[in-house]
Write a protein that holds these residues in place. Structure first.
Motif, PDB file in Angstrom:
ATOM      1  N   VAL A 193      35.670  63.103  -3.007  1.00 34.49           N
ATOM      2  CA  VAL A 193      35.579  62.722  -4.521  1.00 34.49           C
ATOM      3  C   VAL A 193      37.043  63.601  -5.175  1.00 34.49           C
ATOM      4  O   VAL A 193      36.860  64.827  -4.871  1.00 34.49           O
ATOM      5  CB  VAL A 193      34.401  63.123  -5.184  1.00 34.49           C
ATOM      6  CG1 VAL A 193      34.333  63.273  -6.702  1.00 34.49           C
ATOM      7  CG2 VAL A 193      33.203  62.101  -4.464  1.00 34.49           C
ATOM      8  N   THR A 199      31.068  57.088  -5.625  1.00 35.97           N
ATOM      9  CA  THR A 199      31.818  57.939  -6.454  1.00 35.97           C
ATOM     10  C   THR A 199      33.346  58.301  -6.046  1.00 35.97           C
ATOM     11  O   THR A 199      33.403  58.658  -4.907  1.00 35.97           O
ATOM     12  CB  THR A 199      31.030  59.157  -6.761  1.00 35.97           C
ATOM     13  OG1 THR A 199      29.682  59.096  -7.192  1.00 35.97           O
ATOM     14  CG2 THR A 199      31.932  59.972  -7.668  1.00 35.97           C
ATOM     15  N   ASP A 204      33.815  50.779  -7.538  1.00 38.63           N
ATOM     16  CA  ASP A 204      33.773  52.366  -7.290  1.00 38.63           C
ATOM     17  C   ASP A 204      33.264  52.920  -8.739  1.00 38.63           C
ATOM     18  O   ASP A 204      33.018  52.138  -9.877  1.00 38.63           O
ATOM     19  CB  ASP A 204      35.288  53.075  -7.208  1.00 38.63           C
ATOM     20  CG  ASP A 204      35.884  52.622  -5.810  1.00 38.63           C
ATOM     21  OD1 ASP A 204      34.886  52.290  -5.002  1.00 38.63           O
ATOM     22  OD2 ASP A 204      36.907  52.716  -5.694  1.00 38.63           O
ATOM     23  N   GLU A 205      32.800  54.128  -8.660  1.00 37.82           N
ATOM     24  CA  GLU A 205      32.192  54.878  -9.870  1.00 37.82           C
ATOM     25  C   GLU A 205      32.976  56.094 -10.157  1.00 37.82           C
ATOM     26  O   GLU A 205      33.485  56.621  -9.286  1.00 37.82           O
ATOM     27  CB  GLU A 205      30.823  55.249  -9.479  1.00 37.82           C
ATOM     28  CG  GLU A 205      29.880  54.232  -9.236  1.00 37.82           C
ATOM     29  CD  GLU A 205      28.400  54.630  -8.887  1.00 37.82           C
ATOM     30  OE1 GLU A 205      27.980  55.651  -8.737  1.00 37.82           O
ATOM     31  OE2 GLU A 205      27.418  53.605  -8.717  1.00 37.82           O
ATOM     32  N   ILE A 250      32.754  59.611 -12.707  1.00 35.26           N
ATOM     33  CA  ILE A 250      31.828  60.220 -13.388  1.00 35.26           C
ATOM     34  C   ILE A 250      32.686  61.156 -14.452  1.00 35.26           C
ATOM     35  O   ILE A 250      33.723  61.741 -14.362  1.00 35.26           O
ATOM     36  CB  ILE A 250      31.086  61.195 -12.566  1.00 35.26           C
ATOM     37  CG1 ILE A 250      30.206  60.489 -11.551  1.00 35.26           C
ATOM     38  CG2 ILE A 250      30.253  62.245 -13.365  1.00 35.26           C
ATOM     39  CD1 ILE A 250      29.585  61.392 -10.691  1.00 35.26           C
ATOM     40  N   THR A 259      38.770  54.172 -16.464  1.00 34.16           N
ATOM     41  CA  THR A 259      37.708  53.764 -15.487  1.00 34.16           C
ATOM     42  C   THR A 259      37.680  52.252 -15.648  1.00 34.16           C
ATOM     43  O   THR A 259      37.910  51.419 -14.456  1.00 34.16           O
ATOM     44  CB  THR A 259      36.501  54.328 -15.864  1.00 34.16           C
ATOM     45  OG1 THR A 259      36.636  55.679 -15.732  1.00 34.16           O
ATOM     46  CG2 THR A 259      35.305  53.904 -14.908  1.00 34.16           C
ATOM     47  N   LYS A 306      24.436  63.133 -10.178  1.00 34.25           N
ATOM     48  CA  LYS A 306      25.206  61.568 -10.397  1.00 34.25           C
ATOM     49  C   LYS A 306      26.012  60.881  -9.208  1.00 34.25           C
ATOM     50  O   LYS A 306      26.482  59.735  -9.258  1.00 34.25           O
ATOM     51  CB  LYS A 306      26.062  61.673 -11.671  1.00 34.25           C
ATOM     52  CG  LYS A 306      25.296  61.735 -13.071  1.00 34.25           C
ATOM     53  CD  LYS A 306      24.345  60.615 -13.255  1.00 34.25           C
ATOM     54  CE  LYS A 306      23.786  60.776 -14.662  1.00 34.25           C
ATOM     55  NZ  LYS A 306      22.794  59.549 -15.177  1.00 34.25           N
ATOM     56  N   ILE A 307      26.225  61.769  -8.323  1.00 35.55           N
ATOM     57  CA  ILE A 307      27.206  61.292  -7.329  1.00 35.55           C
ATOM     58  C   ILE A 307      26.488  60.469  -6.266  1.00 35.55           C
ATOM     59  O   ILE A 307      25.572  60.875  -5.796  1.00 35.55           O
ATOM     60  CB  ILE A 307      27.795  62.809  -6.479  1.00 35.55           C
ATOM     61  CG1 ILE A 307      28.716  63.749  -7.462  1.00 35.55           C
ATOM     62  CG2 ILE A 307      28.683  62.339  -5.359  1.00 35.55           C
ATOM     63  CD1 ILE A 307      29.096  64.845  -7.133  1.00 35.55           C
ATOM     64  N   ILE A 334      35.588  62.441 -10.673  1.00 35.07           N
ATOM     65  CA  ILE A 334      34.970  63.051 -11.627  1.00 35.07           C
ATOM     66  C   ILE A 334      36.299  63.606 -12.610  1.00 35.07           C
ATOM     67  O   ILE A 334      37.003  64.462 -12.087  1.00 35.07           O
ATOM     68  CB  ILE A 334      34.206  64.366 -11.046  1.00 35.07           C
ATOM     69  CG1 ILE A 334      33.075  63.830 -10.085  1.00 35.07           C
ATOM     70  CG2 ILE A 334      33.462  64.949 -12.278  1.00 35.07           C
ATOM     71  CD1 ILE A 334      32.362  64.935  -9.551  1.00 35.07           C
TER      72      ILE A 334
END
Ligand SMILES: Cc1ncc(COP(=O)(O)O)c(C=O)c1O
Length: 360
Positions: A183, A151, A105-106, A108, A121, A146-147, A154
């Protein structure tokens, strides 16, 4: 004997956290201005309850912090079932990552954001996606760009630490409206009390009932001066908090800490005194910095970010050897800056005297 243990590979990419409590060799820590603590210490109410609570520490704490959550709810006029408490904000911020993100996963966050976001993270094997700032400020459009489908979270330090600024409440609302509801947006409002009444600022508290993917994170470490006891809380829709509560260590807030939080909330005059002090001494310090011909990033919390250019290491050493510890900002990609917490009046005067001596 050789070990065949292998930690999650992303964990080995975490640089161990270097706190403001570190005192390099040759430095003397008479005045600590490195961790954005409240220089006045906790309310006398807190000290009294801790003394009397000592006799009961053979009992486990209340696992749901029920009375504390009610006290927070009363103080902020919100519903206690929408609150979850933790062992400082760091605990709640980690819990959110462990609940809502996993390998691949990401997550931000902004350039030069609070360091814990990167640690949380990597701890869950997710990928950090860093949004560059423009002139130290966050552009909501840059966040949206960036999404991706990966994602999950945040993190927004709001105001930022160490950059000290915030998204205007209209921009914040617009950003929240445009982020997909899948998100999680974490509004980390650790310094919110210092911005009470600041034009354009909101901690986001009024947005939580409307957006179930938004969490507000708060701490007792700053305005309430309980950094050493570790107490943070998050406010979100109970559906969002329920999975977090399932992995929360049941006794993550000690009994003394729960009692201290309740007492700290009662002493509003004590908190106000510290906020009023900050409102006078941060601008005072900034003026002194200007007199020295130095520049700073305008900050809205209880610290200043001063650019010492190529003299930064010499200033840091000079202050440290003379008893004042401040925070170098190399780890935040701001190597020419020192972050300086606003201390008591005599501490700030001594700091400015030393800076004047350095630049004489
Ligand atoms: C933006 C931000 N969030 C969270 C924290 C951590 O707070 P706590 O002491 O509650 O873990 C800090 C501490 O400096 C901070 O600056």
């Amino acid at each position: 004997m050789s070990s065949s243990l292998s930690p999650r590979s992303s964990i080995l990419n975490i640089s161990p956290y270097v706190g403001g409590d570190v005192v390099p060799p040759g430095f003397i820590r008479r005045i600590g201005l490195s961790s954005n603590e409240n220089p006045f210490g906790p309310s006398p109410f807190v000290k009294n309850i801790i003394r009397s609570g000592i006799d009961k520490i053979h009992f486990y704490p209340n696992s749901n912090a029920t009375v504390l959550r009610q006290a927070i709810a009363d103080a902020y006029n919100i519903d206690p079932s929408w609150i979850l408490c933790g062992n400082g904000s760091e605990d709640t911020l980690h819990l959110l990552a462990r609940t809502y993100a996993t390998e691949g996963d990401e997550i931000i966050f902004a350039e030069s954001a609070f360091g814990l976001y990167q640690i949380a993270t990597l701890a869950v094997g997710a990928k950090s996606v860093v949004v560059p700032r423009e002139n130290f400020k966050l552009n909501p459009e840059a966040v949206l760009k960036k999404i991706t489908p990966q994602t999950k979270i945040i993190y927004l330090d709001h105001p930022g630490n160490p950059v000290g600024n915030f998204l205007h409440k209209n921009d914040l609302l617009k950003l929240i409206q445009e982020v997909p509801s899948s998100v999680l947006i974490v509004l980390d409002a650790a310094y919110a009390e210092y911005l009470e009444g600041e034009e354009g600022y909101t901690s986001g508290i009024e947005l939580i009932s409307e957006f179930s993917n938004v969490v507000m994170a708060r701490t007792f470490s700053k305005a309430y001066a309980l950094a050493g006891l570790r107490l943070g809380w998050i406010y979100a829709n109970p559906k969002t908090l329920d999975p977090v509560n399932r992995i929360r260590p049941p006794f993550n807030v000690t009994s003394l800490t729960q009692s201290a939080g309740i007492e700290a909330l009662k002493d509003t005059a004590w908190v106000k005194k510290a906020m009023d002090h900050n409102a006078v001494w941060r601008p005072w310090f900034e003026k002194e910095i200007e007199k020295l011909g130095l520049t700073f990033i305008p900050c809205y919390a209880n610290f200043s970010m001063v650019n010492f250019g190529d003299k930064v290491t010499d200033v840091y050493q000079f202050l440290g050897k003379n008893g004042i510890i401040v925070r170098p900002m190399g780890a935040y990609d701001l190597p020419t800056y020192l972050r300086i917490t606003i201390g008591q009046a005599h501490e700030m005067e001594e700091l400015v005297d030393l800076l004047n001596k350095f630049y004489a």
